[in-house]
Write a protein that holds these residues in place. Structure first.
Motif, PDB file in Angstrom:
ATOM      1  N   TRP A   1       0.844  -1.205   0.000  1.00 21.67           N
ATOM      2  CA  TRP A   1       0.000   0.000   0.000  1.00 21.67           C
ATOM      3  C   TRP A   1       0.875   1.249   0.000  1.00 21.67           C
ATOM      4  O   TRP A   1       0.574   2.229  -0.667  1.00 21.67           O
ATOM      5  CB  TRP A   1      -0.944   0.005   1.203  1.00 21.67           C
TER       6      TRP A   1
ATOM      7  N   GLN B   1       0.899   4.099  -2.960  1.00 22.67           N
ATOM      8  CA  GLN B   1       0.681   5.535  -2.760  1.00 22.67           C
ATOM      9  C   GLN B   1       1.880   6.331  -3.250  1.00 22.67           C
ATOM     10  O   GLN B   1       1.710   7.405  -3.840  1.00 22.67           O
ATOM     11  CB  GLN B   1       0.321   5.855  -1.308  1.00 22.67           C
TER      12      GLN B   1
ATOM     13  N   LEU C   1      -7.896  11.093  -7.790  1.00 21.01           N
ATOM     14  CA  LEU C   1      -8.961  10.117  -7.555  1.00 21.01           C
ATOM     15  C   LEU C   1      -8.382   8.709  -7.398  1.00 21.01           C
ATOM     16  O   LEU C   1      -8.858   7.925  -6.562  1.00 21.01           O
ATOM     17  CB  LEU C   1      -9.989  10.163  -8.675  1.00 21.01           C
ATOM     18  N   VAL C   2      -7.367   8.390  -8.183  1.00 16.97           N
ATOM     19  CA  VAL C   2      -6.694   7.095  -8.037  1.00 16.97           C
ATOM     20  C   VAL C   2      -6.057   7.003  -6.647  1.00 16.97           C
ATOM     21  O   VAL C   2      -6.166   5.978  -5.969  1.00 16.97           O
ATOM     22  CB  VAL C   2      -5.640   6.884  -9.148  1.00 16.97           C
TER      23      VAL C   2
ATOM     24  N   ALA D   1      -7.037   8.520  -3.993  1.00 15.76           N
ATOM     25  CA  ALA D   1      -8.132   8.331  -3.030  1.00 15.76           C
ATOM     26  C   ALA D   1      -8.512   6.852  -2.962  1.00 15.76           C
ATOM     27  O   ALA D   1      -8.767   6.326  -1.867  1.00 15.76           O
ATOM     28  CB  ALA D   1      -9.333   9.190  -3.416  1.00 15.76           C
ATOM     29  N   GLY D   2      -8.524   6.174  -4.099  1.00 14.87           N
ATOM     30  CA  GLY D   2      -8.809   4.738  -4.101  1.00 14.87           C
ATOM     31  C   GLY D   2      -7.743   3.939  -3.374  1.00 14.87           C
ATOM     32  O   GLY D   2      -8.046   3.005  -2.626  1.00 14.87           O
ATOM     33  N   VAL D   3      -6.483   4.303  -3.595  1.00 18.42           N
ATOM     34  CA  VAL D   3      -5.382   3.632  -2.888  1.00 18.42           C
ATOM     35  C   VAL D   3      -5.519   3.863  -1.383  1.00 18.42           C
ATOM     36  O   VAL D   3      -5.406   2.928  -0.583  1.00 18.42           O
ATOM     37  CB  VAL D   3      -4.009   4.120  -3.398  1.00 18.42           C
TER      38      VAL D   3
ATOM     39  N   TYR E   1      -8.210   4.548   0.249  1.00 18.82           N
ATOM     40  CA  TYR E   1      -9.383   3.825   0.737  1.00 18.82           C
ATOM     41  C   TYR E   1      -9.026   2.361   1.005  1.00 18.82           C
ATOM     42  O   TYR E   1      -9.321   1.827   2.065  1.00 18.82           O
ATOM     43  CB  TYR E   1     -10.545   3.931  -0.259  1.00 18.82           C
ATOM     44  N   GLY E   2      -8.358   1.717   0.041  1.00 18.51           N
ATOM     45  CA  GLY E   2      -7.942   0.331   0.240  1.00 18.51           C
ATOM     46  C   GLY E   2      -6.975   0.180   1.397  1.00 18.51           C
ATOM     47  O   GLY E   2      -7.098  -0.732   2.218  1.00 18.51           O
TER      48      GLY E   2
END
Length: 163
Positions: free
Chosen positions: A21, A25, A123-124, A126-128, A130-131
């Motif tokens: 992760w 990021q 936005l990508v 933000a997805g990272v 979130y995961g």
């Protein structure tokens, strides 16, 4: 406990602390930096004012989180040995203020020069985040008995009153 992004190990001693992760990021942040350099436009007055406000708000969130975490601050999602569950200050408003602060700052950079590529990469990111935060919350729930109650009390993940 097994998660393709977190490794396999016991609940309190994971083999991998979430390094994938952290790598994800980092890669997205580098791509955002490249997008700013390669695809940036000329700054405009209104977006500049909004961008500065977003950047300052994000920086304030991230610094407040860093100050509260002090010696336990790490890019890795696994809780540091000896860490305590933080429920007050910025953590009384949002569960992952460091991620939220970084998101606000990179969104501000994309807005500053109306960079659609950097905006999409935000936005990508933000997805990272979130995961990564879902993975982290699993570890926090195992490490701190009161974490489920904390999640009920503080419903926002990244940005107070928003997200």
């Amino acid at each position: 406990m097994s998660n393709g992004w977190g490794g396999v190990g016991t609940s309190l001693h994971p083999v991998n602390t979430g390094s994938r992760w952290v790598l994800a990021q980092f890669v997205v942040l580098v791509l955002i930096g490249l997008a700013v350099v390669l695809f940036g436009a000329s700054p405009q007055p209104v977006p500049t004012i909004l961008a500065v406000a977003l950047f300052v708000a994000g920086q304030a969130m991230a610094l407040a989180a860093a100050f509260q975490m002090r010696q336990y601050l790490s890019a890795h999602p696994a809780p540091a040995p000896g860490a305590k569950l933080l429920r007050d200050g910025i953590y009384g408003l949002v569960r992952h203020p460091m991620y939220g602060g970084v998101l606000l700052m990179v969104a501000a950079v994309a807005l500053f020069d109306l960079n659609l590529v950097a905006g999409g990469l935000t936005l990508v990111l933000a997805g990272v985040f979130y995961g990564k935060s879902r993975y982290e919350e699993g570890l926090l729930a195992e490490a701190f008995l009161g974490y489920a109650d904390y999640v009920q009390q503080v419903s926002r993940r990244f940005i107070p009153w928003v997200f």
